[in-house]
Design a protein around this motif. Structure first.
Motif, short mmCIF file in Angstrom:
data_model
loop_
_atom_site.label_atom_id
_atom_site.label_comp_id
_atom_site.label_asym_id
_atom_site.label_seq_id
_atom_site.Cartn_x
_atom_site.Cartn_y
_atom_site.Cartn_z
N ILE A 101 0.85 -1.19 0.00
CA ILE A 101 0.00 0.00 0.00
C ILE A 101 0.88 1.23 0.00
N ARG A 102 0.57 2.18 -0.85
CA ARG A 102 1.36 3.41 -0.95
C ARG A 102 0.47 4.63 -0.75
N PHE A 103 1.07 5.69 -0.21
CA PHE A 103 0.35 6.95 -0.12
C PHE A 103 0.02 7.41 -1.53
N ASP A 104 -1.20 7.92 -1.73
CA ASP A 104 -1.56 8.42 -3.07
C ASP A 104 -0.66 9.57 -3.48
N ILE A 105 -0.65 10.63 -2.67
CA ILE A 105 0.15 11.82 -2.96
C ILE A 105 0.73 12.35 -1.66
N ILE A 106 2.02 12.65 -1.67
CA ILE A 106 2.68 13.29 -0.53
C ILE A 106 3.51 14.46 -1.05
N PHE A 107 3.47 15.59 -0.35
CA PHE A 107 4.34 16.71 -0.74
C PHE A 107 4.59 17.60 0.47
N TYR A 108 5.70 18.32 0.40
CA TYR A 108 6.07 19.28 1.44
C TYR A 108 5.62 20.67 1.01
N VAL A 109 5.18 21.45 1.98
CA VAL A 109 4.76 22.83 1.71
C VAL A 109 5.50 23.76 2.67
N ARG A 110 6.14 24.78 2.11
CA ARG A 110 6.82 25.78 2.93
C ARG A 110 5.80 26.80 3.41
N MET A 111 5.85 27.14 4.69
CA MET A 111 4.93 28.13 5.22
C MET A 111 5.37 29.54 4.82
N LYS A 112 4.49 30.50 5.05
CA LYS A 112 4.76 31.86 4.61
C LYS A 112 5.91 32.53 5.37
N ASP A 113 6.30 31.94 6.53
CA ASP A 113 7.43 32.50 7.26
C ASP A 113 8.76 32.15 6.59
N ILE A 115 10.36 29.44 6.72
CA ILE A 115 11.20 28.52 7.51
C ILE A 115 10.49 27.19 7.75
N SER A 116 9.33 27.23 8.38
CA SER A 116 8.64 26.01 8.77
C SER A 116 8.00 25.31 7.56
N GLN A 117 7.78 24.02 7.71
CA GLN A 117 7.18 23.20 6.67
C GLN A 117 6.01 22.40 7.23
N VAL A 118 5.10 22.02 6.36
CA VAL A 118 4.10 21.02 6.70
C VAL A 118 4.19 19.92 5.66
N ILE A 119 3.76 18.73 6.05
CA ILE A 119 3.72 17.60 5.13
C ILE A 119 2.25 17.32 4.83
N VAL A 165 1.37 17.80 10.04
CA VAL A 165 0.96 16.94 8.94
C VAL A 165 -0.54 17.09 8.69
N PHE A 166 -0.89 17.05 7.42
CA PHE A 166 -2.29 17.08 7.00
C PHE A 166 -2.55 15.85 6.14
N SER A 167 -3.57 15.09 6.48
CA SER A 167 -4.00 13.99 5.64
C SER A 167 -5.40 14.35 5.15
N ILE A 168 -5.52 14.57 3.84
CA ILE A 168 -6.76 15.04 3.24
C ILE A 168 -7.36 13.92 2.41
N TRP A 169 -8.61 13.55 2.73
CA TRP A 169 -9.27 12.43 2.09
C TRP A 169 -10.45 12.91 1.25
N VAL A 170 -10.43 12.56 -0.04
CA VAL A 170 -11.52 12.93 -0.96
C VAL A 170 -12.30 11.66 -1.27
#
Length: 314
Positions: A101-113, A115-119, A165-170
């Motif tokens: 089983i694999r994650f459908d989509i994963i990506f890193y997002v840089r915050m507006k500061d 410096i910090s990131q979210v996955i 981390v954010f896991s978004i399910w459609v």
């Protein structure tokens, strides 16, 4: 092997293959940065109210699509560079360890500061599963996204370096359009000691999409876009038209190719489904005329389908 059984197996394999191809194309379409940006604007607090075009630049690198295993111990990969041990996401080819089983989509997002990131993890479902509760799976996925960060995004006991981390399910085919936000909360049972730490590390967003294309207004803006992209009823031109005129998404060659491929595959899936319905009705003693009326096919078309699937037309 009986000819009819052999045909049924071939048809089942063909339908499954078309379904798998459709799912993969859908993931690749959703994995376009401009599409992901529209999703982020509606789901991640940092970007709410922003123009999706401005959010694109915050998405780092290229999204990982169907290449990162979910299984504990396999999400990360180690390698050496200049004598140093480096831990990164395991982006092995899907053929390796086939069946994982694999994650459908994963990506890193840089915050507006800056410096910090979210996955961010984006998952798609044709409908709500019957074998398990979708929220339970989402909790597992979001937990894996946190635990797999050790030695990759933070080392030893530097737990303050954990990324949000954010896991978004459609989920398609739902009874109604819906959206729910699931996150940690703190209830003081005795006293009100200010425990240090972040409650915003784990975030789950559940998005339910109904079969009917919703009207275009702010309330259903994201639902209409997702419904358009994943629809098995709209034509290529209808999809591209809505994307361009309502969302200002210019369809480049990659997007056009994915949309076109999805529409072709969906037509094949619908055709296979209709054939199964016709054969099922025929085997349950419906007349040719009744089948033609119910399926909106001509008598000649119904006869041709039955003759092709059944060795002899009774």
């Amino acid at each position: 092997m009986d000819m009819s059984i052999d045909t049924e197996i071939k048809n089942a394999v063909s339908a499954a293959d078309k379904g798998a191809q459709y799912d993969e194309k859908a993931k690749r379409l959703l994995g376009n940065k401009i599409i992901l940006a529209h999703i982020l604007v509606k789901t991640v607090d940092e970007f709410k109210g922003m123009n999706p075009k401005d959010v694109v630049s915050y998405i780092e690198g290229e999204p990982f699509i169907s290449v990162v295993p979910v299984e504990p111990g396999l999400t990360n990969a180690e390698k050496e560079k200049d004598g140093q041990r480096i831990v990164g996401l395991n982006t092995e080819n899907a053929e390796i360890n086939e069946g994982l089983i694999r994650f459908d989509i994963i990506f890193y997002v840089r915050m507006k500061d800056g410096i910090s990131q979210v996955i961010v993890n984006l998952e798609t479902q044709k409908d709500e599963p019957t074998g398990y509760h979708i929220l339970n799976r989402a909790v597992f996925y979001v937990s894996r996204l946190v635990s797999s960060q050790k030695e990759r995004d933070f080392v030893k006991t530097n737990y303050n370096d954990i990324r949000r981390v954010f896991s978004i399910w459609v989920c398609m085919g739902m009874d109604e359009n819906s959206m729910a936000y699931v996150h940690l909360a703190k209830d003081d049972l005795l006293g009100s000691y200010p425990w240090k730490g972040r409650l915003d590390l784990l975030n789950i967003v559940l998005i339910g999409i109904s079969n009917e294309l919703p009207k275009h207004d702010e309330k259903y803006e994201l639902h209409r876009l997702l419904s358009t992209l994943l629809s098995m009823e709209l034509t290529v031109d209808e999809k591209l038209g809505i994307m361009e005129t309502e969302y200002s998404i210019h369809a480049d060659e990659k997007i056009r190719e994915d949309v076109s491929a999805m529409c072709n595959l969906s037509q094949g899936i619908k055709d296979n489904t209709l054939v199964d319905v016709i054969i099922n009705m025929y085997e349950n003693n419906f007349t040719i005329d009744q089948i033609a009326l119910a399926t909106k096919k001509s008598v000649e078309e119904v006869k041709a389908i039955i003759e092709k699937r059944m060795p002899v037309l009774a």
